[in-house]
Design a protein around this motif. Structure first.
Motif, PDB file in Angstrom:
ATOM      1  N   SER A 130      12.808  25.603  40.240  1.00  0.00           N
ATOM      2  CA  SER A 130      12.775  24.021  41.266  1.00  0.00           C
ATOM      3  C   SER A 130      14.010  23.852  42.477  1.00  0.00           C
ATOM      4  N   LEU A 131      13.756  25.517  43.246  1.00  0.00           N
ATOM      5  CA  LEU A 131      14.600  25.561  44.463  1.00  0.00           C
ATOM      6  C   LEU A 131      13.893  24.901  45.997  1.00  0.00           C
ATOM      7  N   THR A 132      14.732  24.267  46.671  1.00  0.00           N
ATOM      8  CA  THR A 132      13.968  24.299  47.710  1.00  0.00           C
ATOM      9  C   THR A 132      14.889  24.031  49.084  1.00  0.00           C
ATOM     10  N   VAL A 192       9.553  18.392  52.806  1.00  0.00           N
ATOM     11  CA  VAL A 192       9.658  17.306  52.474  1.00  0.00           C
ATOM     12  C   VAL A 192       8.936  16.613  53.510  1.00  0.00           C
ATOM     13  N   ARG A 193       9.219  17.314  55.222  1.00  0.00           N
ATOM     14  CA  ARG A 193       8.831  16.219  56.337  1.00  0.00           C
ATOM     15  C   ARG A 193       7.893  16.436  56.764  1.00  0.00           C
ATOM     16  N   LYS A 194       6.813  17.876  55.753  1.00  0.00           N
ATOM     17  CA  LYS A 194       5.927  17.597  56.285  1.00  0.00           C
ATOM     18  C   LYS A 194       4.845  17.042  55.241  1.00  0.00           C
ATOM     19  N   GLY A 235      17.659  21.640  51.355  1.00  0.00           N
ATOM     20  CA  GLY A 235      16.910  20.961  50.747  1.00  0.00           C
ATOM     21  C   GLY A 235      15.738  19.594  49.928  1.00  0.00           C
ATOM     22  N   GLU A 236      15.295  19.475  48.969  1.00  0.00           N
ATOM     23  CA  GLU A 236      15.180  17.798  48.626  1.00  0.00           C
ATOM     24  C   GLU A 236      15.824  17.492  47.993  1.00  0.00           C
ATOM     25  N   PRO A 281      20.187  18.714  46.321  1.00  0.00           N
ATOM     26  CA  PRO A 281      19.525  19.958  45.778  1.00  0.00           C
ATOM     27  C   PRO A 281      20.403  21.573  46.201  1.00  0.00           C
ATOM     28  N   SER A 282      21.337  21.123  46.083  1.00  0.00           N
ATOM     29  CA  SER A 282      22.316  21.947  46.280  1.00  0.00           C
ATOM     30  C   SER A 282      23.206  23.318  44.720  1.00  0.00           C
ATOM     31  N   LEU A 283      22.301  22.174  43.983  1.00  0.00           N
ATOM     32  CA  LEU A 283      22.749  22.131  41.942  1.00  0.00           C
ATOM     33  C   LEU A 283      22.052  22.802  41.742  1.00  0.00           C
ATOM     34  N   TYR A 284      20.569  23.127  42.388  1.00  0.00           N
ATOM     35  CA  TYR A 284      19.409  23.570  41.556  1.00  0.00           C
ATOM     36  C   TYR A 284      19.105  25.050  42.430  1.00  0.00           C
ATOM     37  N   ASN A 285      19.123  24.800  43.194  1.00  0.00           N
ATOM     38  CA  ASN A 285      19.733  26.262  44.193  1.00  0.00           C
ATOM     39  C   ASN A 285      20.681  27.173  43.671  1.00  0.00           C
ATOM     40  N   LEU A 286      22.129  26.385  43.245  1.00  0.00           N
ATOM     41  CA  LEU A 286      23.262  26.703  43.031  1.00  0.00           C
ATOM     42  C   LEU A 286      22.524  28.031  41.291  1.00  0.00           C
TER      43      LEU A 286
END
Length: 397
Positions: free
Chosen positions: A221-223, A236-238, A339-340, A361-366
């Motif tokens: 679930s990285l963004t 998300v903007r797109k 990210g999201e 997003p930082s929690l998921y990416n980490l």
């Protein structure tokens, strides 16, 4: 804390952080190493816990944005926009926000994106040993903070975006400062790229380090840039446009390598795209109101308070007890620098949020660090942490 925690057989367990500056001061990574090669990595988070979500639940709807801005302290306006959009959905006023307010919101959030990436670029370079970029990057950031301060009154947490619009129109002299930044930015970015992009030492330290495959990126679930550097063009903007992003022309930079160097290039390209949006907003700005015309939701102009008893009453009511939001729940997402970023809000019909829940997003990416660290050297952990660009205000919220 002793760096030597445990030793068994041919491996050694070491603690990197939380006091190590390259671990952003509050991340502890416990690694099991064989020689200098990492065989296992576990992250310990929570050293910066502030209870922001619960704090927001004890504040009026209008007050909560002040603590929410501090969740990602490098991108406070992205947090404020996401929360504000969610509340406006619950109130059913999304379509009533003035066009100029929408334009200013996009302008501020894209400037904040560039400022956030400047902090990432400058500190990431210092972590790897390149100091010059820090000064070039922070020069751009200081120019952006000048703009935020002139509009909102504070450099880091201006509390400028409000439910129903923004807190006052752009001040005199703002457009001139903005035009100067737009003119200066391309040259400064060329300098930043020249210093690092083809630097052999930088490339040796980042290429093929911390590779994330597209499949793993989606599974974890990285963004944001971390996802797009692995070849997945989700923004998300797109995908779910908000605040009028569909009216602007911009690209979603991607790479396919999925390593630390790819994440570096994607963020540089995103800075260019963000300023491309800023330039379009600057040209499209139209005169008009910047706050919803509803005195039950927005405080009346202060100049009317001395002339109108009704305005005084509305002002007193909003300041002293806020306003009530119809019962319901909503999830709103925006594309932050990492990210999201999402907020799930629940209202029970009261003047305070019943539940505030963040998708940081930082929690998921980490979490990717636990896998990508394996097989790399201890020195590469610093590179990988920096390439993920975590902000621990939202990780440890």
């Amino acid at each position: 804390m002793s760096s030597l925690v445990e030793r068994t057989g041919n491996t050694m367990t070491l603690s990197l952080g939380p006091q190590h500056p390259s671990s952003h001061g509050v991340l502890q990574v416990v690694v099991e190493v064989s020689g200098e090669v990492i065989e296992k990595a576990d992250m310990e988070i929570g050293y910066l816990h502030t209870g922001i979500e619960k704090s927001a639940e004890n504040l009026f709807w209008t007050q909560a944005s002040t603590v929410i801005e501090r969740m990602d302290y490098l991108s406070p306006l992205s947090n404020a926009l996401c929360y504000t959009l969610a509340v406006e959905q619950l109130l059913g006023i999304t379509d009533r926000i003035p066009e100029r307010a929408q334009q200013i919101r996009i302008l501020m959030c894209e400037l904040t994106r560039v400022a956030s990436h400047c902090v990432w670029l400058g500190t990431h370079a210092i972590d790897i040993g390149a100091i010059s970029n820090f000064w070039y990057a922070f020069d751009i950031r200081e120019n952006i903070l000048d703009l935020l301060e002139s509009a909102g009154g504070a450099r880091m947490h201006p509390n400028y975006l409000r439910i129903g619009g923004v807190n006052g129109d752009l001040p005199s002299g703002f457009i001139e400062l903005l035009d100067a930044l737009i003119a200066k930015f391309p040259g400064r970015m060329r300098e930043l790229r020249t210093i690092l992009q083809n630097n052999p030492i930088w490339r040796d330290r980042t290429i093929d380090i911390g590779i994330i495959t597209p499949e793993d990126a989606v599974r974890w679930s990285l963004t944001g840039p971390t996802l797009r550097a692995s070849g997945v063009a989700y923004d998300v903007r797109k995908a779910f446009p908000y605040s009028g992003y569909q009216n602007y022309d911009f690209d979603v930079p991607t790479r396919t390598e999925g390593d630390a160097y790819a994440r570096f290039l994607v963020r540089l390209d995103e800075m260019d795209e963000a300023m491309r949006i800023v330039d379009q907003v600057r040209k499209a700005l139209k005169p008009g109101p910047v706050m919803i015309d509803d005195t039950k939701l927005a405080a009346p102009p202060k100049e009317t308070i001395a002339l109108s008893m009704e305005a005084l009453i509305h002002h007193f009511k909003i300041v002293s007890e806020g306003f009530r939001v119809p019962p319901g729940d909503v999830y709103q997402a925006v594309e932050g620098p990492r990210g999201e970023l999402g907020y799930y809000l629940v209202s029970d019909g009261n003047n305070r949020p019943y539940r505030v829940r963040t998708r940081p997003p930082s929690l998921y990416n980490l979490q990717a660090l636990k896998q990508i660290a394996i097989g790399n050297l201890i020195a590469d952990v610093v590179v990988m942490i920096g390439s993920l660009d975590p902000v621990f205000g939202e990780v440890d919220r």
